[in-house]
Design an enzyme around this catalytic site. Sequence first.
Site, PDB file in Angstrom:
ATOM      1  CD  GLU A  19      47.832  46.971  46.550  1.00 48.84           C
ATOM      2  OE1 GLU A  19      47.498  45.792  46.590  1.00 48.84           O
ATOM      3  OE2 GLU A  19      48.470  47.473  45.609  1.00 48.84           O
ATOM      4  CB  SER A  70      44.113  46.234  47.050  1.00 42.88           C
ATOM      5  OG  SER A  70      45.142  45.400  47.498  1.00 42.88           O
ATOM      6  CE1 TYR A 112      43.841  41.381  49.942  1.00 46.84           C
ATOM      7  CE2 TYR A 112      42.761  43.477  49.481  1.00 46.84           C
ATOM      8  CZ  TYR A 112      43.727  42.538  49.185  1.00 46.84           C
ATOM      9  OH  TYR A 112      44.577  42.748  48.141  1.00 46.84           O
ATOM     10  NE  ARG A 166      46.298  36.556  41.853  1.00 41.84           N
ATOM     11  CZ  ARG A 166      45.907  37.616  42.564  1.00 41.84           C
ATOM     12  NH1 ARG A 166      46.332  37.808  43.785  1.00 41.84           N
ATOM     13  NH2 ARG A 166      45.082  38.484  42.031  1.00 41.84           N
ATOM     14  CG  ASP A 208      44.152  38.956  38.823  1.00 46.97           C
ATOM     15  OD1 ASP A 208      44.546  37.877  39.297  1.00 46.97           O
ATOM     16  OD2 ASP A 208      44.095  40.013  39.487  1.00 46.97           O
ATOM     17  CD  GLU A 210      45.683  43.093  38.501  1.00 46.09           C
ATOM     18  OE1 GLU A 210      46.524  43.997  38.576  1.00 46.09           O
ATOM     19  OE2 GLU A 210      45.154  42.587  39.499  1.00 46.09           O
ATOM     20  CG  ASN A 242      48.223  41.027  40.606  1.00 46.93           C
ATOM     21  OD1 ASN A 242      47.906  42.180  40.851  1.00 46.93           O
ATOM     22  ND2 ASN A 242      47.368  40.130  40.120  1.00 46.93           N
ATOM     23  N   GLY A 265      49.178  38.927  46.981  1.00 49.09           N
ATOM     24  CA  GLY A 265      48.901  38.673  48.400  1.00 49.09           C
ATOM     25  C   GLY A 265      49.437  37.321  48.849  1.00 49.09           C
TER      26      GLY A 265
HETATM   27  N1  LIG Z   1      36.848  44.515  32.510  1.00 51.92           N
HETATM   28  C1  LIG Z   1      36.257  44.053  33.606  1.00 51.92           C
HETATM   29  N2  LIG Z   1      34.985  43.587  33.564  1.00 51.92           N
HETATM   30  C2  LIG Z   1      34.363  43.132  34.674  1.00 51.92           C
HETATM   31  N3  LIG Z   1      34.962  43.092  35.894  1.00 51.92           N
HETATM   32  C3  LIG Z   1      36.218  43.547  36.014  1.00 51.92           C
HETATM   33  C4  LIG Z   1      36.936  44.044  34.879  1.00 51.92           C
HETATM   34  N4  LIG Z   1      38.168  44.413  35.288  1.00 51.92           N
HETATM   35  C5  LIG Z   1      38.212  44.170  36.611  1.00 51.92           C
HETATM   36  N5  LIG Z   1      37.054  43.643  37.052  1.00 51.92           N
HETATM   37  C6  LIG Z   1      36.768  43.289  38.466  1.00 51.92           C
HETATM   38  O1  LIG Z   1      37.542  44.136  39.315  1.00 51.92           O
HETATM   39  C7  LIG Z   1      38.492  43.388  40.080  1.00 51.92           C
HETATM   40  C8  LIG Z   1      39.795  44.138  40.211  1.00 51.92           C
HETATM   41  O2  LIG Z   1      40.347  44.404  38.934  1.00 51.92           O
HETATM   42  P1  LIG Z   1      41.886  44.255  38.610  1.00 51.92           P
HETATM   43  O3  LIG Z   1      42.130  44.889  37.299  1.00 51.92           O
HETATM   44  O4  LIG Z   1      42.293  42.822  38.761  1.00 51.92           O
HETATM   45  O5  LIG Z   1      42.570  45.180  39.708  1.00 51.92           O
HETATM   46  P2  LIG Z   1      43.380  44.910  41.058  1.00 51.92           P
HETATM   47  O6  LIG Z   1      44.784  45.301  40.746  1.00 51.92           O
HETATM   48  O7  LIG Z   1      42.783  45.833  42.050  1.00 51.92           O
HETATM   49  O8  LIG Z   1      43.220  43.461  41.424  1.00 51.92           O
HETATM   50  C9  LIG Z   1      38.627  42.086  39.318  1.00 51.92           C
HETATM   51  O9  LIG Z   1      39.079  41.071  40.195  1.00 51.92           O
HETATM   52  C10 LIG Z   1      37.207  41.879  38.778  1.00 51.92           C
HETATM   53  O10 LIG Z   1      36.335  41.384  39.800  1.00 51.92           O
HETATM   54 MG   LIG Z   2      43.424  41.831  40.218  1.00 55.68          MG
END
Ligand SMILES: Nc1ncnc2c1ncn2[C@@H]1O[C@H](COP(=O)(O)OP(=O)(O)O)[C@@H](O)[C@H]1O
Ligand SMILES: [Mg+2]
Length: 319
Positions: free
Chosen positions: A29, A157, A222, A261, A263, A276, A278, A282
């Site tokens: 990243e 990311s 991004y 943050r 998510d 998750e 963070n 960002g």
């Molecule tokens: N279980 C899930 N079902 C559907 N979409 C998902 C799921 N997990 C992640 N995503 C999609 O993937 C993106 C990135 O996942 P995330 O776990 O937040 O990783 P990162 O650390 O890269 O942000 C999320 O913002 C969402 O759009």
């Molecule tokens: Mg995320």
Amino acid sequence: MTVQLQKPSPGTAQRCGRVAVLMGGDSAEREVSLNSGDAVLQALLDAGVDAFALDLRGHAFHQLAELEADRVFNVLHGRGGEDGTIRAVLDFLGMPSTGCGVCAAALTMDKVLTKKVLRCSGVATPDFIELHDEADCDRLLNDFGLPVFIKPTLEGSSIGMMPVHEAEQLFPAWRAARHYGAVFAERFIDGAEYTAGFIGDTVLPLIRLETPRDFYDYEAKYLADDTIYTCPSGLADDQVAEIEDSVRRSLAATGVSGWGRVDLMRDGEGRHYVIEINTVPGMTDHSLIPMAAREAGLEMPELVLKILESTLGREDSDV
Ligand SMILES: Nc1ncnc2c1ncn2[C@@H]1O[C@H](COP(=O)(O)OP(=O)(O)O)[C@@H](O)[C@H]1O
Ligand SMILES: [Mg+2]
């Protein structure tokens, strides 16, 4: 529900002294971190802080040991910067820095460990299965079922991750993710996506994220200009309150503090899941935390000062 962030106390910029903004680094990243770092540095300067940039590459330990600063604003995303490693060195050197402690940073860098802790604490997170080898992929197809989301356990990311709806997509997705180390699959949530920033004890207004792409991938995060951000999220107050409760319980369970943050996703039945956490999200002008903070009444210079304020010990503070 209107959330208002308290402004930093007068004189904070001067009390903080000389501030090093750690950015860049060697993680996947790096580019994002350089952009976040530039934005944080500019905002600190605008707030009247004596700040300078430090791109932490290569021999990070030596760079930190020789650092001439009173405190650190850490905007290193991903491995090294966000996983507690750098924080441990700074603690060892007695250098105050932004963000959560070593243990919480290390825990939340690992998405699987985070999910296990959330589970134990009664916070909803999608079911998952760890994929150590091809036999686990077979087990997924036979016992767990599709659709799933394949992710590297230790990356951010949206790097190395993708949804899998058909059996033949599974092995290629697993192999691609494998490039970044340990991999897991999570139950695919068909629904809306939200993120909740927090600064100290304040949970910022929720943001809803929408993209015409398959998911909120690197491009949507991004580069694309067709990602839609809605803040406040449009959810009813009681739904926001439920999500906020999960956010607070997630922070308490993992020991995350300072700023960051969480998510989340919300399925068609209105159930929400924490995806998750963070701990160094960002921070460019277009990033989610600055967007939510603006909604809560703080512009970028006040926001970075507010985050930095948490590094002031009682001896530096006038309160
Ligand atoms: N279980 C899930 N079902 C559907 N979409 C998902 C799921 N997990 C992640 N995503 C999609 O993937 C993106 C990135 O996942 P995330 O776990 O937040 O990783 P990162 O650390 O890269 O942000 C999320 O913002 C969402 O759009
Ligand atoms: Mg995320």
